[in-house]
Scaffold this motif. Structure first.
Motif, short mmCIF file in Angstrom:
data_model
loop_
_atom_site.label_atom_id
_atom_site.label_comp_id
_atom_site.label_asym_id
_atom_site.label_seq_id
_atom_site.Cartn_x
_atom_site.Cartn_y
_atom_site.Cartn_z
N SER A 51 0.52 -1.39 0.02
CA SER A 51 0.00 -0.16 0.19
C SER A 51 0.73 1.34 -0.03
CB SER A 51 -0.71 0.00 0.70
OG SER A 51 -0.29 0.46 2.37
N TRP A 52 1.88 1.19 0.89
CA TRP A 52 2.73 2.50 0.70
C TRP A 52 3.95 2.17 -0.81
CZ3 TRP A 52 2.88 7.18 3.61
CH2 TRP A 52 2.63 6.69 4.36
N ASN A 53 4.18 1.21 -0.91
CA ASN A 53 5.20 1.14 -2.75
C ASN A 53 4.28 0.80 -3.58
OD1 ASN A 53 7.70 1.85 -0.64
ND2 ASN A 53 6.60 0.40 0.30
N PRO A 54 3.40 1.44 -3.87
CA PRO A 54 2.90 1.05 -5.44
C PRO A 54 3.43 0.06 -6.37
CG PRO A 54 2.03 2.57 -5.27
CD PRO A 54 3.39 2.48 -3.78
N THR A 55 4.44 0.77 -6.76
CA THR A 55 5.24 1.05 -8.27
C THR A 55 6.93 -0.04 -8.40
OG1 THR A 55 6.03 2.71 -8.02
CG2 THR A 55 3.95 2.69 -9.35
N GLU A 56 7.29 0.44 -7.19
CA GLU A 56 8.68 -0.29 -7.32
C GLU A 56 8.37 -1.12 -5.70
OE1 GLU A 56 12.23 2.02 -7.41
OE2 GLU A 56 11.87 2.90 -8.45
N ILE A 96 11.66 0.62 0.33
CA ILE A 96 10.46 -0.09 1.42
C ILE A 96 10.80 1.23 1.52
CG2 ILE A 96 9.21 -0.12 3.44
CD1 ILE A 96 10.75 -3.20 3.25
N SER A 97 9.04 2.32 1.33
CA SER A 97 8.76 3.30 2.07
C SER A 97 7.60 4.10 2.84
CB SER A 97 9.05 4.65 0.33
OG SER A 97 8.30 3.88 0.33
N GLY A 98 7.39 4.93 3.41
CA GLY A 98 6.52 5.63 4.16
C GLY A 98 7.07 4.67 5.43
N PRO A 99 5.55 4.49 6.56
CA PRO A 99 6.71 4.48 8.17
C PRO A 99 6.45 2.88 8.23
CG PRO A 99 3.98 5.57 7.94
CD PRO A 99 4.77 5.27 6.50
N LEU A 100 7.09 2.98 9.73
CA LEU A 100 7.29 1.30 10.42
C LEU A 100 6.02 0.55 10.23
CD1 LEU A 100 9.92 0.11 10.10
CD2 LEU A 100 9.75 0.90 12.83
N PHE A 101 6.14 -0.52 10.14
CA PHE A 101 4.94 -1.19 10.10
C PHE A 101 4.95 -1.62 12.22
CE2 PHE A 101 3.43 -5.91 10.58
CZ PHE A 101 2.21 -5.47 10.52
N GLY A 102 3.50 -1.75 12.79
CA GLY A 102 3.21 -1.52 13.15
C GLY A 102 2.66 -2.96 14.09
N ASN A 103 3.36 -4.05 14.03
CA ASN A 103 2.41 -5.12 14.19
C ASN A 103 3.28 -6.17 14.43
OD1 ASN A 103 0.58 -6.44 15.66
ND2 ASN A 103 -0.17 -7.90 13.82
N PHE A 104 4.85 -5.54 14.37
CA PHE A 104 5.95 -6.89 14.77
C PHE A 104 6.10 -7.79 15.88
CE2 PHE A 104 7.66 -3.40 11.49
CZ PHE A 104 8.46 -4.92 10.73
N SER A 105 5.23 -7.09 17.13
CA SER A 105 4.98 -8.13 17.89
C SER A 105 4.69 -8.91 18.13
CB SER A 105 4.74 -7.31 19.36
OG SER A 105 3.50 -6.50 18.99
N ALA A 106 3.30 -9.11 17.11
CA ALA A 106 2.66 -10.40 17.34
C ALA A 106 3.84 -11.73 16.23
CB ALA A 106 1.42 -9.96 15.78
N LEU A 107 4.17 -11.65 15.85
CA LEU A 107 5.47 -12.42 15.93
C LEU A 107 6.52 -11.95 16.53
CD1 LEU A 107 6.93 -11.26 11.87
CD2 LEU A 107 5.25 -12.92 12.50
N THR A 108 6.07 -13.56 17.84
CA THR A 108 6.64 -13.25 19.53
C THR A 108 7.60 -13.81 19.75
OG1 THR A 108 5.16 -15.84 19.45
CG2 THR A 108 3.84 -13.31 20.39
N GLN A 109 8.78 -14.35 18.54
CA GLN A 109 9.76 -15.53 18.27
C GLN A 109 10.19 -14.61 17.68
OE1 GLN A 109 10.52 -18.41 20.53
NE2 GLN A 109 8.24 -17.94 21.63
N LEU A 110 10.40 -13.12 17.53
CA LEU A 110 11.20 -12.49 16.24
C LEU A 110 12.02 -12.13 17.01
CD1 LEU A 110 11.21 -11.58 13.43
CD2 LEU A 110 10.17 -8.98 14.60
N ALA A 111 13.52 -12.50 16.80
CA ALA A 111 14.60 -12.86 16.90
C ALA A 111 15.83 -11.74 16.54
CB ALA A 111 15.47 -14.03 17.41
#
Length: 779
Positions: A51-56, A96-111
């Protein structure tokens, strides 16, 4: 119901088996559900990025939405060994452009999370604080801004936020991040505040990079227990005390450059016996260079420039057998060059620019050091003849901005590894040695602002790596030989040598100075890079240029895109060069800037010039004649075009109106050009000052009515500033010479009138227009 004991026992066994099976089912189901949950988060992340990067779009666009491909096979995704959970995301350099994604915490094992080298903006969302298992976070090389607030990332081991726009104090995040932190890179941001106590609780910390921020106050005193500590280009002040080096010191790199530290630097730094780089450049240190430094056998780079050290160089430094780079520039050293420099036989890079040396080149034996690769003695007061006995191993010889006189020694053509020779801004006379044709590795030849005479040797065309050639403001004569068009045709061999051999960690002093001098910031396409020149960028640019990486926007003729490419220049302005420009100039495929102004070139401008990727073309004050080539209209990246003060004739090429990138244009004082200037398009944006002294040209009426003066037609970009009186005199001389031509023509017309010539009236009208223009200018 009554059950026998035997059956009860057998039933217990079956019940236990059933219980285990049930528990396994629950575990597998839970794992599957959790895995599906991770997949849904990724798909939500993908939709957000799209949605933030419609072309590239980057590699995330290849994430499949069907069940055919497992999540662990998606590019940039890292899973646990059994493939049940997502533990890492690597979308480095994924447009990637636009703001930072706001739901990384849903990946509870993300290291592991690496989103570096993108254009992510905005602030860091609070959600990231809830990624409690995160150990590696890299958000570098983005445009993230506002303040930093990390409170929940207590397991973080690597934090890289470099090259962003984050601001404010960091005390709200430190020491909360310190439990496991090993690497902290906050460089090239807008952080401020004090740092003298923020790392006290970071027991495992080894690498700290705080360069290019606004930190102030005193330095953190416990930095000796790190491996690397860099606070370059901040606002730190105070003294460096001996106590900071007491006890065990594990430092390998200590970079204090570009601050306001003062006083004497303590010799106790010798406790750091693993030190490779000691950078004190750009402070206010005084007193003697500590003799104890000579005991640190591992040292490879010493950067003591721009301080106020005593000119007495301790003999103990000669013991540093691994020393590669020695920088003592800008320390106000005067008199004779210190004799000790001629005994640094191990040194490869010796930088002494910006002092006040007057002699000692021969007595110091500095010129024959066996391993010397780069010698920078610019901005001193050396005089006399250039030394002819010089090391043949040199790759960079920089003697600019001195008072050398006499001829250039032909022996300078005997340095096969030489990549840059800068002798500009001296008092050199004589001719350019033809032996320079043997310098096949040469990238830069800078001879501007001397009094050189004679021709440009044809042999220079053999310098196939020579991309940047500047001989402006000399007294050179002769022609533009066709052989010269071969220069710069194949720099790749030189670039390949640099890619194999350049040590980026050592060769890093004086780059900003030479980059500003060798890359003409006032001319396109180099403005693009020079506009970004800061102390934090030029070292990177320097490495890119020397390795042939593309940093200049170049637009091939007829192209509508501006790819980054190697961009060369040819600066011949301000001489006495004559003759015609050869048609095979079209072979100079990397030439983006061509300055031939203030010479005596003549004849027609070859149409082949329209095949070059030019962004800048200046032919002012020559004797070019004939039609202006329509093919110049193919130079779609042309930004600056100056054809003023020539003898061009014929119809004005309306193809120039298609040069949409052009911001400076001047065709003044070519009185034989005729035609109509379009009232719309790019040419209409420049105003009448771009067309002065052309009585046969019909300008749009609004030029005269509105007095539109938007042009920059009078730019003085050849390095010879002229005052207004001089310009007025030149204009009057020009008009008088042209007027004399018309007087002769008028005499002929009067004769023809007796013969009842039917077109004589047209000549009279032409003369009348010219006289009106002359009257207007003189008034």
């Amino acid at each position: 119901m009554v059950v026998s004991p035997g059956i009860m026992a057998n039933g217990d066994s079956n019940s236990l088996l059933s219980l285990v099976s049930f528990l396994l089912f629950i575990l597998i189901t839970a794992t599957a559900v959790t895995g599906d949950s991770d997949r849904e988060v990724l798909l939500s992340f993908k939709s957000y990025l799209q949605s933030w990067n419609p072309t590239e779009r980057g590699k995330y666009n290849e994430w499949e939405t069907t069940e055919k491909q497992g999540v662990c096979q998606w590019p940039g995704i890292i899973c646990t060994p059994e493939g049940s959970r997502i533990i890492g995301i690597n979308l480095r350099d994924s447009t990637i452009s636009g703001p930072l994604f706001g739901n990384f915490s849903a990946l509870t094992q993300l290291a592991f999370l690496d989103l570096s080298s993108n254009t992510i903006g905005g602030s860091i969302p609070d959600d990231l604080n809830r990624c409690h298992n995160l150990k590696h976070l890299n958000l570098s090389l983005n445009i993230i801004e506002r303040e930093l607030s990390f409170s929940g990332l207590s397991n973080l081991e690597v934090l890289d936020l470099s090259v962003n726009r984050i601001e404010g104090d960091v005390h709200s995040s430190f020491p909360l991040l310190c439990n496991s932190l090993i690497v902290a890179n906050l460089s090239t941001n807008n952080f401020s505040g004090r740092i003298d106590d923020i790392f006290n609780e970071c027991r495992y910390l080894k690498y700290v990079d705080l360069r290019y921020n606004g930190f102030s106050g005193e330095i953190w005193s416990d930095f000796r227990r790190l491996v690397k500590f860099s606070v370059s280009r901040n606002r730190l002040s105070g003294n460096i005390s001996a106590s900071m080096f007491r006890g065990n010191c594990t430092l390998q790199v200590l970079d204090l450059s570009g601050n306001g530290f003062a006083g004497e630097f303590p010799g106790q730094v010798s406790n750091c016996q693993n030190l490779n780089v000691l950078d004190l450049w750009g402070n206010n240190f005084t007193g003697n260079i500590p003799a104890e430094i000579g005991s640190i056998s591992s040292l490879r780079g010493l950067y003591f420039g721009k301080n106020e050290f005593s000119r007495d160089i301790p003999e103990t430094l000669l013991n540093l057998s691994n020393l590669v780079f020695l920088d003592l520039s800008r320390n106000n050293f005067g008199g004779e060059l210190q004799e000790i420099f001629g005994r640094f036989t191990q040194v490869e890079y010796l930088v002494l620019y910006g002092n006040s040396y007057v002699g000692g080149l021969y007595s110091s034996n500095i010129l024959t050091l066996p391993n010397l690769s780069r010698l920078d003695l610019s901005y001193n007061n050396f005089s006399g003849r250039l030394p002819s006995e010089i090391s043949q191993n040199l790759t960079f010889l920089i003697l600019a901005y001195n008072n050398f006189s006499g001829d250039i020694p032909r022996e300078y053509g005997n340095m096969p590894r030489l990549q840059a020779l800068d002798l500009s801004f001296n008092r050199l006379t004589g001719s350019i040695p033809s032996s320079f044709g043997k310098l096949t590795s040469l990238l830069w030849l800078m001879l501007a602002n001397n009094s050189l005479s004679g021709e440009i040797p044809r042999e220079i065309g053999n310098c196939t790596s020579l991309l940047w050639f500047n001989v402006a403001n000399n007294q050179l004569s002769g022609g533009f030989h066709p052989e010269l068009t071969k220069m710069g045709s194949n720099p790749l061999p030189t670039f390949e040598v640099n890619r194999r051999t350049m040590d980026n960690t050592i060769s890093r002093s004086g780059e900003c100075l030479v980059m500003r001098r060798w890359i003409p910031a006032e001319f396109p396409p180099f403005k693009f890079v020079c506009a970004t020149f800061t102390n934090k960028s030029c070292r990177t640019l320097w490495n890119h240029v020397l390795k042939g990486k593309c940093i200049f926007p170049v637009c091939p003729a007829g192209s509508i895109v501006d790819p980054l490419d190697i961009s060369g220049y040819l600066q011949l302005s301000g001489n006495k060069l004559s003759g015609e420009v050869p048609a095979n100039i079209s072979q100079m495929k990397k030439l983006s800037m061509l300055h031939l102004g203030f010479n005596e070139f003549e004849g027609k401008l070859p149409i082949e010039i329209g095949l070059l990727p030019l962004a800048f073309l200046n032919l002012t004050r020559n004797k070019f004649s004939g039609q202006i080539p329509q093919e110049i209209g193919n130079l779609s990246s042309l930004q600056n075009l100056d054809l003023s003060y020539n003898n061009f004739s014929g119809n004005f090429p309306t193809s120039l109106n298609e040069l949409s990138e052009m911001s400076k244009f001047n065709i003044s004082y070519n009185p034989f050009i005729s035609g109509v200037i379009p009232s719309s398009g790019q040419l209409a944006t420049f105003g009448k000052d771009s067309f002065l002294g052309n009585p046969l040209l019909q300008l749009p009426s609004f030029f005269i009515q509105s007095g539109n003066n938007n042009s920059s037609s009078g730019e003085r970009d050849n390095g010879r500033e002229e005052d207004d009186d001089g310009a007025a005199i030149d204009m009057l001389v020009f008009y008088w010479s042209t007027f004399s031509f018309y007087v002769v023509a008028l005499m002929g017309i009067l004769v023809l009138m007796y013969l009842d010539c039917p077109w004589c009236r047209a000549w009279l009208r032409l003369l009348d227009a010219f006289m009106a223009s002359l009257k207007s200018m003189l008034s």
